[in-house]
Motif scaffolding. Structure first.
Motif, PDB file in Angstrom:
ATOM      1  N   ASN A 146       0.846  -1.185   0.000  1.00 32.84           N
ATOM      2  CA  ASN A 146       0.000   0.000   0.000  1.00 32.84           C
ATOM      3  C   ASN A 146       0.884   1.240   0.000  1.00 32.84           C
ATOM      4  OD1 ASN A 146      -2.389  -1.599   0.315  1.00 32.84           O
ATOM      5  ND2 ASN A 146      -1.935  -1.764   2.504  1.00 32.84           N
ATOM      6  N   THR A 177     -12.135   5.029   3.319  1.00 36.98           N
ATOM      7  CA  THR A 177     -12.039   4.516   1.965  1.00 36.98           C
ATOM      8  C   THR A 177     -13.191   5.007   1.089  1.00 36.98           C
ATOM      9  OG1 THR A 177     -11.982   2.509   0.603  1.00 36.98           O
ATOM     10  CG2 THR A 177     -13.284   2.395   2.621  1.00 36.98           C
ATOM     11  N   ASP A 231     -14.044   3.086  -1.392  1.00 36.21           N
ATOM     12  CA  ASP A 231     -14.527   1.824  -1.961  1.00 36.21           C
ATOM     13  C   ASP A 231     -14.593   0.765  -0.852  1.00 36.21           C
ATOM     14  OD1 ASP A 231     -15.298  -0.208  -3.647  1.00 36.21           O
ATOM     15  OD2 ASP A 231     -13.305  -0.499  -4.520  1.00 36.21           O
ATOM     16  N   ARG A 289      -3.652   4.400   0.266  1.00 37.76           N
ATOM     17  CA  ARG A 289      -4.270   3.791  -0.905  1.00 37.76           C
ATOM     18  C   ARG A 289      -3.681   2.404  -1.134  1.00 37.76           C
ATOM     19  NH1 ARG A 289      -7.331   4.721  -5.208  1.00 37.76           N
ATOM     20  NH2 ARG A 289      -7.711   6.871  -4.569  1.00 37.76           N
ATOM     21  N   ILE A 349      -2.649  -0.076  -3.726  1.00 37.06           N
ATOM     22  CA  ILE A 349      -2.309   0.046  -5.141  1.00 37.06           C
ATOM     23  C   ILE A 349      -2.345  -1.336  -5.808  1.00 37.06           C
ATOM     24  CG2 ILE A 349      -1.020   2.159  -4.851  1.00 37.06           C
ATOM     25  CD1 ILE A 349       1.558   0.441  -5.073  1.00 37.06           C
ATOM     26  N   SER A 367      -5.440   0.651 -12.124  1.00 42.72           N
ATOM     27  CA  SER A 367      -6.105   1.953 -12.003  1.00 42.72           C
ATOM     28  C   SER A 367      -5.782   2.623 -10.679  1.00 42.72           C
ATOM     29  CB  SER A 367      -7.617   1.798 -12.183  1.00 42.72           C
ATOM     30  OG  SER A 367      -8.154   0.960 -11.167  1.00 42.72           O
ATOM     31  N   SER A 368      -5.735   1.846  -9.599  1.00 43.90           N
ATOM     32  CA  SER A 368      -5.410   2.416  -8.292  1.00 43.90           C
ATOM     33  C   SER A 368      -3.958   2.889  -8.231  1.00 43.90           C
ATOM     34  CB  SER A 368      -5.688   1.392  -7.191  1.00 43.90           C
ATOM     35  OG  SER A 368      -5.484   1.958  -5.921  1.00 43.90           O
ATOM     36  N   GLN A 374      -3.714   6.171 -10.004  1.00 44.61           N
ATOM     37  CA  GLN A 374      -4.232   7.264  -9.175  1.00 44.61           C
ATOM     38  C   GLN A 374      -3.214   7.695  -8.124  1.00 44.61           C
ATOM     39  OE1 GLN A 374      -8.443   6.991  -7.802  1.00 44.61           O
ATOM     40  NE2 GLN A 374      -8.510   5.126  -9.055  1.00 44.61           N
TER      41      GLN A 374
END
Length: 228
Positions: free
Chosen positions: A107, A136, A138, A215, A217, A221-222, A225
């Protein structure tokens, strides 16, 4: 305090990016993810690191040998991978008799680790571990918690379809030696932290909320970002 960083995984959700580079070495803000972690921890006064390896472990070893933290890093190669709790319990000699910070190093995080350590030291009585949490966007993809008024975990829900909150487990913990001894004496031996430790010790776990940045990762996509 020492830190154990979990960095052995395959990063399958990040393929093809992980075909030739382990996730723990992905560049973040100009440096590999592991380097980011070690700088953060060093700034908080932690200078003794154990890193478990498996996937593309030779690249992690090469990075560690060239790192400014080389003298502070111990690598432990796992074949097969022991699991998040299994790695902890397989390294009791490294841990010793002091609290250990256990980190899922896949992370990205910019928490105040000095404040995290202070919160653990001032935790409520009869709690033996402190979990870092974050908000979060999500919650279905995370383990989320419900808390008592004094920040102790009352319930934990791992990646459920109707999560009761967006208060998520950051997979960063400070664990007291007494809890580690308790876990080591369980039979059969445990391997996974999220399914075998947290649900069985809810009222013994205090929380510290990271209101900076965190975040996972785990997907392309993550990751994008996190670096854009």
């Amino acid at each position: 305090m020492k830190a154990l960083l979990l960095a052995a995984g395959f990063g399958t959700r990040l393929q093809p990016l992980t075909n030739h580079l382990p996730k723990c070495l992905f560049p973040i803000q100009g440096q590999p993810l592991l380097g980011h972690w070690l700088h953060l921890l060093s700034d908080a006064g932690i200078n003794d690191f154990l890193i478990n390896t498996h996937y593309l472990h030779s690249l992690v070893k090469e990075w560690a040998e060239q790192s400014i933290f080389n003298d502070q890093i111990t690598l432990t190669y796992e074949n097969p991978i022991l699991g998040t709790a299994g790695t902890l319990l397989n390294n009791l000699d490294f841990i010793g008799s002091e609290p250990i910070m256990l980190i899922h190093a896949d992370n990205i995080c910019t928490a105040n680790f000095s404040a995290f350590i202070k919160a653990h030291r001032n935790r409520p009585r009869n709690t033996y571990m402190t979990m870092m949490t974050f908000t979060t966007d999500d919650p279905k993809s995370c383990g989320v918690v419900s808390l008592s008024s004094d920040g102790i975990i009352e319930s934990f829900h791992e990646k459920v379809s109707n999560p009761p909150s967006n208060h998520a487990n950051a997979a960063i913990y400070i664990i007291e030696p007494s809890m580690i001894r308790q876990l080591a004496n369980q039979s059969p031996p445990i391997t996974d932290f999220s399914t075998e430790v947290i649900p069985n010790h809810l009222t013994q776990i205090y929380t510290y909320h990271n209101d900076c940045y965190h975040r996972d990762i785990g997907t392309v996509s993550s990751y994008l970002q996190a670096i854009l």
